[in-house]
Design an enzyme around this catalytic site. Structure first.
Site, PDB file in Angstrom:
ATOM      1  N   GLU A 111       0.925  -0.550  -5.142  1.00  0.00           N
ATOM      2  CA  GLU A 111       0.030   0.492  -5.401  1.00  0.00           C
ATOM      3  C   GLU A 111       0.885   1.752  -5.255  1.00  0.00           C
ATOM      4  OE1 GLU A 111      -3.398   3.310  -3.602  1.00  0.00           O
ATOM      5  OE2 GLU A 111      -1.890   2.420  -2.193  1.00  0.00           O
ATOM      6  N   ASP A 161       0.739  -1.215   0.109  1.00  0.00           N
ATOM      7  CA  ASP A 161      -0.145  -0.037   0.025  1.00  0.00           C
ATOM      8  C   ASP A 161       0.744   1.278   0.089  1.00  0.00           C
ATOM      9  OD1 ASP A 161      -2.709   1.118   0.329  1.00  0.00           O
ATOM     10  OD2 ASP A 161      -1.737   2.064   2.301  1.00  0.00           O
TER      11      ASP A 161
END
Length: 736
Positions: free
Chosen positions: A468, A415
């Site tokens: 990401e 993330d």
């Protein structure tokens, strides 16, 4: 009453006082059995609940009674006639006559070995979870739990729990030299005991009680203690699954169903499903829908459910909200045996400021940067790891290894990578510190990310990492050896943003936004991409996927069906957030189940069937997935028909796989006799049409077979004349 003087054989008064006040950083030098040169063996015990303490031999026979030389509970006695240490136990008695036996924790040698100490000091203990944390073991022939925690600047560290009345004076730990690791073995402590660490910080202040950074299990939130659990105990049955993964995943169909475990489905009484029930239902649903992988929003332990797991405090603990670590492992095992891969979101970018967490762990900025210009995320009010500190980087790499190697997760989706790569991420001038070259790149984070990706290749060679990363940072999915960051895949955030912007437009205006659908092909093969329609697109006022579409109700569904068709035809692996597959109408709410009752509506169920059939087509046709990451896998037929809002292209596979043609009509107007070029003459047929009646469409179709003309078009050797349904994507394949 406290004595003013102690026997000559007792420790110095200052050392006794430091034990009584919880200020002694080397309790093993004072407590336990000692055999001083030239003197008798002595035993020192701190037992504030006891009025009488007797030393017994291994068999339980009394050897000597200790003297309570301080009223606060310090016991001491020389053992006359004893010159050598021996195995012993302690029999204790309190003021009301209750008796109990204790194996003295201070009678045991170290739990950590010299190699552990060396690797921890070097920041190269990639399986440090094998030693740090709380491990139920047999040590010195005695069953109990070995605790070890890194707190290099602490003056004293103790294990506390119900077993010692949360009194940090009782089980103060041994410091292991330069590593800054503290350890102790507590006999008789087993699985299920709750505990924390009590730490006297670098400046002598008592810290908030801390959960174990390498804890394997935690109390159910909002409680925050760690739970003694030890390493996972699960007999894996997924060898066949992993053997089948020894292939180039870039050439495989990857269609990911992104799931928030707490709100995908709920049980009776709006209760959250546990790992067992969740796994059973996910297997049935994902199998029916044809998804190849399930991706869980972070299931690392986290204190606040509203963070969806993105503010974790337990990077080695599957959250207790849904069961035990073994329950999580069993779910992963069952998914694998059903042919479904498991991806877990992993969050090394930041951590919350909760008092029981990592912040100011030993009274200093240990895991985080001290300077808020480097160590504080303004967007999320969280702390940033000090990636340049070798022990911190080692801690995070070991967490990645744990999820992949020990919990058998197939991939980690990392993330917020962009927030790690840039020192000025979401900061104004003067709010960040340049790197040593004066630039904005976070050199420590870059090295860390490369290190994670290289490490997991060694410890879990069939695993994947997915970034990401929302910027144009070069080489995110290029190997480290070739100058990249080493990820296997990267989320294509630009594609997502551009295409959704196009789809929001009323069709009458779409010709002015045509490039938003085609621009992604200019860079589609610069990385190994995943096309994400994730949870981020259905929260914070963004509405649902269905709600983004323009027009009346029928057009909204038709637009979404056409868009999914475009997405499944476009190069790149696929990711769809739960509920988007059936047209959830309201924005996602993490506190509620998805609106599964909507499937009683044929329009919603029709959309679900389309996603199911898109997955089936994607998996069945190598042309749609084998060259997702290669420019040879895609060619435009006509990418510039702005007036008609039509896009047409060909997807190619390898080894003689047949081509697949996709034609997307993003206008509500059907087109008759629409000509396109195709790669070969002969018979073609419609493999899927998003306007089919069973999907809720109008049923405009190219029935039967189509004969390609030898007359070339759009630079191709043959051509087809098609009927294009309104707001629809059509897939065409040649007969073998």
């Amino acid at each position: 009453m406290t004595q003013t003087s102690y026997p000559d054989t007792a420790p110095p008064a200052a050392e006794i006082e430091s034990i009584l006040r919880g200020q002694n950083g080397d309790p093993f030098r004072v407590l336990g059995m000692h055999a001083p040169e030239g003197g008798p063996v002595t035993v020192n015990v701190f037992a504030p609940d006891a009025t009488q303490v007797t030393v017994c031999d291994k068999a339980g026979a009394p050897v000597a009674e200790l003297h309570r030389i301080d009223a606060e509970g310090f016991f001491h006695a020389p053992l006359s006639g004893q010159k050598d240490r021996f195995e012993y136990r302690l029999k204790m008695r309190n003021a009301v006559g209750h008796e109990w036996d204790v194996t003295d924790p201070y009678s045991f040698g170290p739990w950590l070995g010299e190699m552990d100490e060396y690797l921890l000091a070097e920041g190269r203990h990639e399986e440090l979870y094998q030693k740090l944390g709380a491990h139920t073991v047999t040590h010195g022939g005695v069953e109990g739990t070995a605790f070890a925690v890194w707190a290099p600047n602490a003056r004293r560290v103790s294990v506390v729990g119900h077993f010692n009345a949360w009194d940090g004076r009782r089980h103060a730990m041994r410091r292991r030299g330069a590593t800054g690791v503290w350890e102790i073995f507590l006999p008789g402590i087993g699985r299920g005991e709750i505990y924390k660490y009590e730490i006297v910080g670098a400046y002598g202040h008592l810290q908030p009680l801390k959960a174990d950074p390498v804890g394997f299990r935690a109390e159910l939130p909002p409680q925050t203690a760690s739970v003694v659990h030890g390493m996972l105990r699960h007999e894996w049955t997924d060898d066949g699954w992993f053997a089948a993964q020894d292939i180039d995943q870039r050439e495989q169909p990857i269609s990911i169903y992104e799931v928030h475990p707490g709100s995908w489905r709920r049980g009776d009484g709006d209760t959250m499903l546990n790992y067992e029930a969740m796994g059973a239902e996910l297997i049935a649903y994902a199998t029916e829908m044809g998804f190849t992988h399930v991706e869980f929003l972070p299931v690392s332990e986290h204190p606040f459910s509203g963070s969806w797991g993105y503010q974790p405090v337990g990077l080695f603990a599957p959250t207790s909200r849904f069961g035990t670590p073994e329950d999580f492992a069993a779910m992963v095992d069952r998914l694998h045996n059903a042919g479904i891969g498991v991806i877990a979101d992993w969050v090394p970018a930041h951590f919350p400021e909760d008092p029981h967490g990592l912040g100011q762990f030993d009274g200093t900025a240990l895991y985080e940067h001290a300077d808020p210009r480097q160590g504080f995320h303004q967007d999320w009010n969280t702390l940033i790891y000090n990636f340049g500190r070798r022990e911190v980087a080692n801690f995070l790499r070991a967490s990645a290894t744990y999820w992949l190697k020990e919990l058998h997760v197939d991939a980690l989706r990392v993330d917020a990578v962009a927030s790690m790569l840039y020192l000025d991420y979401s900061r104004n001038d003067g709010e960040w510190i340049p790197n040593r070259y004066g630039g904005r790149e976070n050199l420590d984070a870059i090295d860390f990310l490369k290190g994670v990706n290289e490490t997991v290749r060694g410890y879990a060679p069939r695993s994947l990492t997915i970034a990401e990363e929302s910027t144009a940072w070069p080489g995110v999915s290029r190997p480290v050896s070739e100058g990249g960051l080493g990820f296997d895949f990267k989320w294509n955030m630009g594609w997502m943003h551009d295409t959704l912007e196009y789809m929001r437009q009323d069709p009458i205006h779409r010709k002015y936004h045509h490039h938003e659908m085609t621009f992604g092909l200019h860079y589609a093969f610069s990385e190994n991409f995943v096309l994400p329609l994730s949870h981020d697109e259905v929260v914070h006022g963004k509405g649902s996927m269905l709600g983004k579409m323009p027009g009346d109700r029928w057009q909204k569904f038709a637009n979404l069906r056409a868009y999914y068709g475009f997405m499944w035809g476009h190069p790149g692996k696929k990711l769809l957030f739960m509920g988007s597959e059936f047209g959830q109408e309201r924005e996602w709410n993490h506190d509620q189940s998805l609106d599964w009752h909507l499937l009683d509506d044929p329009m919603h169920d029709g959309l679900r069937k389309l996603v199911r059939d898109l997955n089936a087509l994607y998996r069945a046709e190598p042309g749609l997935h084998q060259r997702d990451c290669e420019p040879e896998g895609f060619a435009w037929i006509e990418g510039g028909d702005t007036d008609n809002n039509v896009f047409s292209f060909v997807r190619y596979g390898k080894d003689g796989a047949r081509p697949v043609v996709a034609v997307c009509n993003m206008s509500p107007v059907p087109h008759d006799a629409y000509g396109i070029g195709v790669p070969r003459a002969g018979t073609w047929r419609e493999a899927l049409n998003s306007d089919a009646a069973e999907y809720g469409g109008s049923g405009v179709a190219n029935a039967g077979t189509l004969q390609a003309s030898d007359e070339g078009l759009h630079g191709y050797p043959a051509s087809l004349s098609l009927t294009l349904p309104p707001l629809a994507t059509v897939f065409l394949v040649p007969d073998a």
